[in-house]
Design an enzyme around this catalytic site. Structure first.
Site, PDB file in Angstrom:
ATOM      1  N   ASP A  55       0.821  -1.210   0.000  1.00  0.00           N
ATOM      2  CA  ASP A  55       0.000   0.000   0.000  1.00  0.00           C
ATOM      3  C   ASP A  55       0.855   1.260   0.000  1.00  0.00           C
ATOM      4  OD1 ASP A  55      -2.550   1.548   0.566  1.00  0.00           O
ATOM      5  OD2 ASP A  55      -1.352   2.060   2.321  1.00  0.00           O
ATOM      6  N   GLU A  57       1.095  -0.447  -5.359  1.00  0.00           N
ATOM      7  CA  GLU A  57       0.075   0.580  -5.519  1.00  0.00           C
ATOM      8  C   GLU A  57       0.783   1.922  -5.650  1.00  0.00           C
ATOM      9  OE1 GLU A  57      -3.688   2.701  -3.276  1.00  0.00           O
ATOM     10  OE2 GLU A  57      -1.753   2.356  -2.338  1.00  0.00           O
TER      11      GLU A  57
END
Length: 673
Positions: free
Chosen positions: A333, A387
């Site tokens: 993330d 990401e």
């Protein structure tokens, strides 16, 4: 031995535009090697180094227990718990082992028991504070006092894996993204066990081959969506005991489904007692000191990736989840926030100079390369996904090719484009050429995963695509016998958008739970502003189960679409090739793996005998969005066959002529397959 210069040359060969930044590339590649040598001291294997979880924290020994912690600024450290009345006791004082700040204590077997609560009290010059151990594997919150503590977790019967040797099949990932807490129907926090019993069977039926688990690592605030992590080695106890998470993963593996998890190494919660903030009285133990250590947009702390002890901690965290829970990889993330000191906030990333300047955190880049090395050496089949919104070159290239080592990167511009189109542009004005560009604009040397909408779009204050297109009509006109025009339009476009996003995807596809059937409403976690309600922090599965509602028709289409791509492995068939696009007609047609995909986005006009260049041969219609089984109007004949016609003006020497109903898309299978 491969030199950093030759690795830089490989990157430049793949992308000649990087040649102007050869010096920076070489420096970064050298920095990866330098960091590796620095943390291993040239003698320790990287996999062995990434085993801090087996050394630090609480562990059983032949004689009892041993507990170790790293707190270099501490002057004294005590264990607190029921065993000492939660008061400092010299019998439970840790001993400093070395000048590098390691502390330890040996305890008899009868002092600690499974389920006991404990924490640390750390003293430093000028102060003291209670802390949860950094390597705690189980952290629980008292439901009445709301206080967090570490918990001894040593059941007499450890979990016995049913599929201990599962390996992720080498196939294009079709990912079903889930948040276990809100995956259930009831207005409450769901559990690992409930998910395994009630939601996993739905995913199996839907045909997805990978599950992406959100919010796995312990986080004090439920409404953070799991992204303000406090305890990196603890599976969130609000969803149940660790064994239930293991059983979930095991059950998925039995069904042939891989499980990856969100791994949050981009930042940490700022909390002190529950998290790592001011752990030993300093803000620089795990994080950067001063302004650089604070992510003010996220109200969190930023790791210092140039510090060997921090890299050791994070690499061990990667290995821990692979070892202890048998996950099959990670979605990392917030990569953009890690890679740039400005965290990517309010940056357009419009040129290569944005990737090569003094705002790039090369320590973070080096850490990510080492993390991928650890993960893939330990589990060659493991899958890692970055990401990153910036488009940093080389993220999804192997380390041996000069990259950072991720297997995939998310194509984050695609859902943003769908938002812009559905929000700001009437569909009669959608530009076909620009749509093709947005769907296929990617680095060909790097594998990408496409998705139509992200979980962020479902959060409070925003809307999913179906909700944005149908709006309030969803509340009153989703009955099958209700021919509402707004819902009809939304359903038609919902299916077309998902099919074209999947059919043009680079190497994988992702869907957030419930979006496949057009789940209504936004996600709103319990908070003060809504009276701490769970009304919108759940998934209303009864909607898709109801035989008289249109939701099940959307779900049926998604199941057929996913099954088609899984069965024929179409994403492995090379890049899509555009055959025809026409802005006024709102037609876009392309090929992939020999299949023809035709889209007519026109809201009103259907096109009979629509000709376009295509390879010679016979084609059979396999899937069409207008099928009445999917809530369409049934204007096309199922299994209809189309024969290529000779056309000397076509680059293929032939063309196809098709009936293209308005707001309809379909897939044609070449009959040689």
């Amino acid at each position: 031995m491969t030199t950093v210069t030759s690795l830089a040359d490989r990157l430049i060969d793949a992308d000649p535009y990087l040649s102007a930044h050869r010096t920076a590339l070489t420096r970064r590649l050298a920095h990866i090697q330098t960091l590796r040598e620095r943390i291993t001291e040239g003698s320790v294997d990287l996999l062995d180094l990434a085993s801090g979880h087996e050394y630090f924290g609480l562990h059983r020994t032949a004689k009892g227990w041993i507990f170790r912690e790293w707190a270099p600024n501490a002057t004294a450290v005590y264990l607190l718990g029921d065993f000492c009345g939660w008061q400092e006791d010299s019998a439970f004082a840790l001993t400093q082992l070395a000048a590098d700040g390691q502390w330890a204590i040996d305890l008899p077997a009868n002092v600690l028991h499974h389920g006991d609560l404990f924490r640390l009290r750390i003293h430093w010059n000028g102060g003291a504070g209670d802390r949860i151990p950094a390597y705690a594997r189980r952290v629980v919150q008292d439901p009445y006092t709301l206080i967090f503590n570490a918990q001894v977790w040593a059941p007499e019967q450890p979990y016995r894996w049913r599929c201990p040797d599962f390996r992720r099949p080498d196939r294009a990932p079709l990912i079903y993204e889930v948040h276990v807490g809100m995956a259930q129907e009831e207005e409450k926090v769901g559990s690992w066990r409930e998910f395994t019993e009630t939601v996993l069977p739905r995913i199996i039926t839907a045909g997805y081959n990978t599950i992406q688990l959100m919010a796995v690592q312990e986080h004090p605030y439920y409404g953070s969506f799991g992204y303000h992590v406090s305890n990196f080695f603890a599976a969130s106890s609000r969803f149940g005991p660790p064994e239930d998470l293991m059983a979930l993963i095991d059950a998925a593996h039995e069904a042939g489904i891989a499980v990856i998890m969100d791994l949050v190494h981009s930042h940490a919660v700022a909390n002190t007692v529950e998290g790592l903030g001011l752990f030993d009285g300093t803000e620089y133990q795990y994080f950067h000191q001063g302004a650089r250590g604070h992510h003010y947009a996220w109200d969190s702390r930023c790791f210092d990736y140039g510090k060997p002890e921090v890299v050791h901690f994070l690499l061990s965290n990667c290995r821990y989840w692979l070892d202890a829970f048998h996950v099959d990889g990670f979605r990392f993330d917030g990569i953009t926030s890690m890679l740039y000191t400005h965290h990517g906030l309010e940056r357009a990333f419009s040129g290569y100079d944005d990737y090569f300047n003094d705002t790039v955190d090369e320590d973070a880049l080096a850490y990510l390369a080492l993390a991928n090395e650890v993960i893939h050496r330990l589990r060659p089949d493991a899958m890692t996904v970055a990401e990153d919104i910036s488009g940093m070159p080389g993220l999804a290239l192997p380390v041996a090719e000069g990259g950072v080592g991720f297997d995939y990167r998310f194509a984050m511009g695609i859902p943003d484009n769908w938002i812009r189109l559905t929000k700001d542009t009437p569909d009669e004005n959608w530009p076909m050429g620009h749509l093709w560009y947005e769907l296929t604009n990617r680095r060909r040397e790097e594998r990408t995963i496409s998705y139509t909408e992200s979980h962020d779009q479902a959060l409070v204050g925003d809307k999913t695509l179906m909700f944005r297109m149908a709006d309030a009509a969803m509340y009153d006109h989703m009955c099958i016998d209700d021919p509402d025009l707004a819902v009809d339009r939304a359903m038609a476009l919902h299916k077309m958008i998902r099919l074209i996003t999947l059919a043009t995807a680079g190497s994988g596809y992702l869907n957030f739970m419930g979006n496949e059937f057009g789940h209504p409403d936004w996600i709103d976690f319990p908070r003060e502003g809504n009276g701490w309600s769970y009304r919108y922090a759940r998934r209303q599965w009864h909607l898709v189960d109801a035989p008289d509602l249109k939701y099940r028709l959307l779900a049926r289409f998604d199941r057929q679409m996913i099954g088609l791509f899984a069965r024929f492995d179409l994403l492995a068939g090379g890049d899509p090739q555009r055959l025809w696009d026409h802005d006024s007609d709102k037609v876009l047609i392309f090929m992939r793996a020999g299949w023809v995909f035709a889209f007519n986005f026109h809201p009103e006009r259907s096109w009979p005998d629509y000709g376009f260049p295509a390879p010679a041969g016979s084609y059979r219609m396999i899937l069409n969005t207008d099928d009445d089984r999917f809530g369409g109007h049934g204007r096309l004949t199922a299994d209809q066959r189309h024969q290529g016609l000779k056309d000397e003006h076509s680059p293929f020497g032939s063309r196809l002529s098709l009936y293209l109903p308005s707001r309809t898309a379909f897939a044609l299978q070449p009959q040689s397959i």
